[in-house]
Design a protein around this motif. Structure first.
Motif, PDB file in Angstrom:
ATOM      1  N   ASP A 105       9.713  -1.493 103.450  1.00 14.06           N
ATOM      2  CA  ASP A 105      11.179  -0.932 105.024  1.00 14.06           C
ATOM      3  C   ASP A 105      12.414  -1.868 105.255  1.00 14.06           C
ATOM      4  OD1 ASP A 105       9.948  -3.329 107.628  1.00 14.06           O
ATOM      5  OD2 ASP A 105       8.101  -2.675 106.423  1.00 14.06           O
ATOM      6  N   THR A 106      13.137  -1.186 105.592  1.00 14.88           N
ATOM      7  CA  THR A 106      14.568  -2.160 106.048  1.00 14.88           C
ATOM      8  C   THR A 106      13.834  -3.534 107.115  1.00 14.88           C
ATOM      9  OG1 THR A 106      15.056  -0.138 107.540  1.00 14.88           O
ATOM     10  CG2 THR A 106      15.446  -0.531 105.019  1.00 14.88           C
ATOM     11  N   PHE A 107      13.224  -2.746 108.297  1.00 19.24           N
ATOM     12  CA  PHE A 107      12.881  -3.826 108.608  1.00 19.24           C
ATOM     13  C   PHE A 107      12.283  -4.714 108.458  1.00 19.24           C
ATOM     14  CE2 PHE A 107      10.170  -5.607 112.449  1.00 19.24           C
ATOM     15  CZ  PHE A 107      11.654  -7.031 113.361  1.00 19.24           C
ATOM     16  N   SER A 108      11.453  -5.063 107.552  1.00 27.89           N
ATOM     17  CA  SER A 108      11.045  -6.529 107.170  1.00 27.89           C
ATOM     18  C   SER A 108      12.374  -7.210 106.387  1.00 27.89           C
ATOM     19  CB  SER A 108       9.939  -5.847 106.442  1.00 27.89           C
ATOM     20  OG  SER A 108       8.995  -5.724 106.542  1.00 27.89           O
ATOM     21  N   ALA A 109      12.795  -6.047 106.029  1.00 28.35           N
ATOM     22  CA  ALA A 109      13.878  -7.040 104.835  1.00 28.35           C
ATOM     23  C   ALA A 109      15.088  -7.704 106.072  1.00 28.35           C
ATOM     24  CB  ALA A 109      14.143  -5.492 104.010  1.00 28.35           C
ATOM     25  N   LYS A 110      15.118  -6.681 106.530  1.00 26.67           N
ATOM     26  CA  LYS A 110      16.465  -7.495 107.222  1.00 26.67           C
ATOM     27  C   LYS A 110      15.922  -8.936 108.511  1.00 26.67           C
ATOM     28  CE  LYS A 110      19.131  -6.797 111.089  1.00 26.67           C
ATOM     29  NZ  LYS A 110      20.753  -5.867 111.122  1.00 26.67           N
ATOM     30  N   ALA A 111      14.608  -8.733 108.304  1.00 27.44           N
ATOM     31  CA  ALA A 111      13.545  -9.963 109.083  1.00 27.44           C
ATOM     32  C   ALA A 111      13.722 -11.445 108.669  1.00 27.44           C
ATOM     33  CB  ALA A 111      12.531  -9.300 110.213  1.00 27.44           C
ATOM     34  N   THR A 112      13.192 -11.099 106.851  1.00 26.51           N
ATOM     35  CA  THR A 112      13.013 -11.999 105.770  1.00 26.51           C
ATOM     36  C   THR A 112      14.291 -13.033 105.986  1.00 26.51           C
ATOM     37  OG1 THR A 112      11.356 -12.306 104.123  1.00 26.51           O
ATOM     38  CG2 THR A 112      13.265 -10.692 104.260  1.00 26.51           C
ATOM     39  N   ARG A 113      15.415 -11.999 106.516  1.00 21.79           N
ATOM     40  CA  ARG A 113      16.371 -12.184 105.575  1.00 21.79           C
ATOM     41  C   ARG A 113      16.660 -13.390 106.824  1.00 21.79           C
ATOM     42  NH1 ARG A 113      18.191 -15.420 102.492  1.00 21.79           N
ATOM     43  NH2 ARG A 113      20.363 -14.868 103.365  1.00 21.79           N
ATOM     44  N   LEU A 114      17.289 -13.023 108.159  1.00 21.43           N
ATOM     45  CA  LEU A 114      17.298 -13.793 109.409  1.00 21.43           C
ATOM     46  C   LEU A 114      16.648 -14.813 109.686  1.00 21.43           C
ATOM     47  CD1 LEU A 114      18.095 -10.517 111.734  1.00 21.43           C
ATOM     48  CD2 LEU A 114      19.609 -12.081 110.743  1.00 21.43           C
ATOM     49  N   PRO A 130      12.173   5.577  95.330  1.00 22.33           N
ATOM     50  CA  PRO A 130      13.438   5.281  95.042  1.00 22.33           C
ATOM     51  C   PRO A 130      14.797   5.167  95.897  1.00 22.33           C
ATOM     52  CG  PRO A 130      13.351   7.320  93.736  1.00 22.33           C
ATOM     53  CD  PRO A 130      11.667   7.048  94.453  1.00 22.33           C
ATOM     54  N   GLY A 131      14.904   5.839  96.878  1.00 19.04           N
ATOM     55  CA  GLY A 131      15.798   5.531  97.610  1.00 19.04           C
ATOM     56  C   GLY A 131      15.330   5.403  98.475  1.00 19.04           C
ATOM     57  N   LEU A 132      13.915   4.020  99.325  1.00 20.81           N
ATOM     58  CA  LEU A 132      13.916   3.936  99.926  1.00 20.81           C
ATOM     59  C   LEU A 132      13.927   2.421  99.885  1.00 20.81           C
ATOM     60  CD1 LEU A 132      13.284   3.133 102.885  1.00 20.81           C
ATOM     61  CD2 LEU A 132      10.262   3.678 102.074  1.00 20.81           C
ATOM     62  N   ALA A 133      13.859   1.966  98.243  1.00 21.93           N
ATOM     63  CA  ALA A 133      13.737   0.930  98.136  1.00 21.93           C
ATOM     64  C   ALA A 133      15.148   0.295  97.332  1.00 21.93           C
ATOM     65  CB  ALA A 133      13.212   1.267  96.162  1.00 21.93           C
ATOM     66  N   ARG A 134      16.385   1.237  97.534  1.00 27.57           N
ATOM     67  CA  ARG A 134      17.839   1.286  97.267  1.00 27.57           C
ATOM     68  C   ARG A 134      18.554   0.546  99.021  1.00 27.57           C
ATOM     69  NH1 ARG A 134      21.563   3.636  93.561  1.00 27.57           N
ATOM     70  NH2 ARG A 134      22.739   4.153  95.512  1.00 27.57           N
ATOM     71  N   GLU A 135      17.384   1.441 100.259  1.00 25.72           N
ATOM     72  CA  GLU A 135      18.077   0.904 101.252  1.00 25.72           C
ATOM     73  C   GLU A 135      17.745   0.059 101.722  1.00 25.72           C
ATOM     74  OE1 GLU A 135      16.565   3.716 104.546  1.00 25.72           O
ATOM     75  OE2 GLU A 135      16.834   5.733 102.711  1.00 25.72           O
ATOM     76  N   VAL A 136      15.937  -0.451 100.990  1.00 27.46           N
ATOM     77  CA  VAL A 136      15.475  -2.356 101.229  1.00 27.46           C
ATOM     78  C   VAL A 136      16.453  -3.100 100.846  1.00 27.46           C
ATOM     79  CG1 VAL A 136      12.998  -3.320 100.776  1.00 27.46           C
ATOM     80  CG2 VAL A 136      12.847  -1.020 102.074  1.00 27.46           C
ATOM     81  N   ALA A 137      16.668  -2.679  99.194  1.00 26.87           N
ATOM     82  CA  ALA A 137      18.076  -3.549  98.394  1.00 26.87           C
ATOM     83  C   ALA A 137      18.592  -4.181  99.476  1.00 26.87           C
ATOM     84  CB  ALA A 137      17.359  -4.050  97.093  1.00 26.87           C
ATOM     85  N   LYS A 138      19.290  -3.326  99.798  1.00 26.49           N
ATOM     86  CA  LYS A 138      20.829  -3.167 100.504  1.00 26.49           C
ATOM     87  C   LYS A 138      21.200  -3.994 101.627  1.00 26.49           C
ATOM     88  CE  LYS A 138      25.138  -0.183 101.490  1.00 26.49           C
ATOM     89  NZ  LYS A 138      25.379  -1.058 102.666  1.00 26.49           N
ATOM     90  N   TRP A 140      18.592  -6.256 102.827  1.00 29.70           N
ATOM     91  CA  TRP A 140      18.905  -7.069 102.425  1.00 29.70           C
ATOM     92  C   TRP A 140      19.272  -8.049 101.954  1.00 29.70           C
ATOM     93  CZ3 TRP A 140      17.951  -9.935  97.136  1.00 29.70           C
ATOM     94  CH2 TRP A 140      16.828 -11.254  97.508  1.00 29.70           C
ATOM     95  N   LEU A 141      20.234  -7.593 100.810  1.00 26.82           N
ATOM     96  CA  LEU A 141      21.693  -8.027 100.403  1.00 26.82           C
ATOM     97  C   LEU A 141      22.322  -8.137 101.115  1.00 26.82           C
ATOM     98  CD1 LEU A 141      21.922  -6.128  96.395  1.00 26.82           C
ATOM     99  CD2 LEU A 141      21.830  -8.787  97.617  1.00 26.82           C
ATOM    100  N   GLU A 142      22.209  -7.634 101.977  1.00 29.16           N
ATOM    101  CA  GLU A 142      23.808  -8.004 103.103  1.00 29.16           C
ATOM    102  C   GLU A 142      23.528  -8.576 104.639  1.00 29.16           C
ATOM    103  OE1 GLU A 142      23.633  -3.636 104.617  1.00 29.16           O
ATOM    104  OE2 GLU A 142      25.127  -2.716 103.240  1.00 29.16           O
ATOM    105  N   THR A 143      21.940  -8.971 104.856  1.00 27.90           N
ATOM    106  CA  THR A 143      21.555  -9.737 106.009  1.00 27.90           C
ATOM    107  C   THR A 143      22.374 -11.230 105.762  1.00 27.90           C
ATOM    108  OG1 THR A 143      20.396  -7.650 106.473  1.00 27.90           O
ATOM    109  CG2 THR A 143      19.958 -10.312 107.154  1.00 27.90           C
ATOM    110  N   GLU A 144      22.080 -11.788 106.271  1.00 25.44           N
ATOM    111  CA  GLU A 144      22.551 -12.780 105.865  1.00 25.44           C
ATOM    112  C   GLU A 144      21.803 -14.225 107.200  1.00 25.44           C
ATOM    113  OE1 GLU A 144      24.271 -15.965 104.006  1.00 25.44           O
ATOM    114  OE2 GLU A 144      25.176 -13.143 102.644  1.00 25.44           O
TER     115      GLU A 144
END
Length: 163
Positions: A105-114, A130-138, A140-144
């Motif tokens: 999920d996108t929340f966890s992806a962002k939190a794990t980077r932050l 595949p659609g959600l996988a792309r969103e999660v990866a994006k 995760w990639l964008e978050t510093e």
């Protein structure tokens, strides 16, 4: 295009493109191929470490090379996909210096980077589409990494790892 910034003492900042190591086993092959399209769209440099089929292979054979390349600094981050993401994440986390997070999920992806400065993202093709996988990866990639109090915690994790 995403950039990585490095502070160079007395010389300002060095800027270079984010480099991604990517791999899957047979159970994650379709999503890995989908993610290559995302990386192309984002104009990110990446290398595909396999696999190249949907016939049964062993996930450690693909997780370890990606984890070692990220740990060595040759690649900035990695993305691993298998059936559930669990085997890939467990294996990658055996390599010193790796903080692989399993996210669907996108929340966890962002939190794990932050907060955790994760350097490898793991996902499961049998868990996520595949659609959600792309969103999660994006995300995760964008978050510093946020740094601050979280850097202290990451150092404590590294200290445990070094024992």
């Amino acid at each position: 295009m995403f950039k990585v910034y490095y502070e160079i003492e007395d010389e300002g900042e060095e800027v270079r493109e984010l480099k991604i190591a990517l791999a899957s086993d047979h159970g994650g092959y379709q999503i890995k191929e989908e993610l290559k399209g995302l990386l192309d769209e984002l104009q990110l440099s990446y290398e595909d470490f396999g696999c190249e089929c949907e016939e049964s292979v062993d996930y450690p054979d693909y997780a370890v090379p990606v984890a070692e390349k990220v740990a060595s600094g040759e690649f900035d981050r990695g993305i691993l996909v298998c059936g559930t993401g669990i085997g890939m994440s467990i294996t990658a986390n055996k390599v010193q210096g790796i903080r692989c997070a399993l996210c669907h999920d996108t929340f966890s992806a962002k939190a794990t980077r932050l907060h955790n400065d994760s350097n490898i993202l793991a996902m499961g093709e049998r868990v996520i589409g595949p659609g959600l996988a792309r969103e999660v990866a994006k995300v995760w990639l964008e978050t510093e990494f946020e740094g601050g109090r979280h850097a202290r915690r990451i150092q404590k994790v590294s200290d445990v790892e070094a024992r």
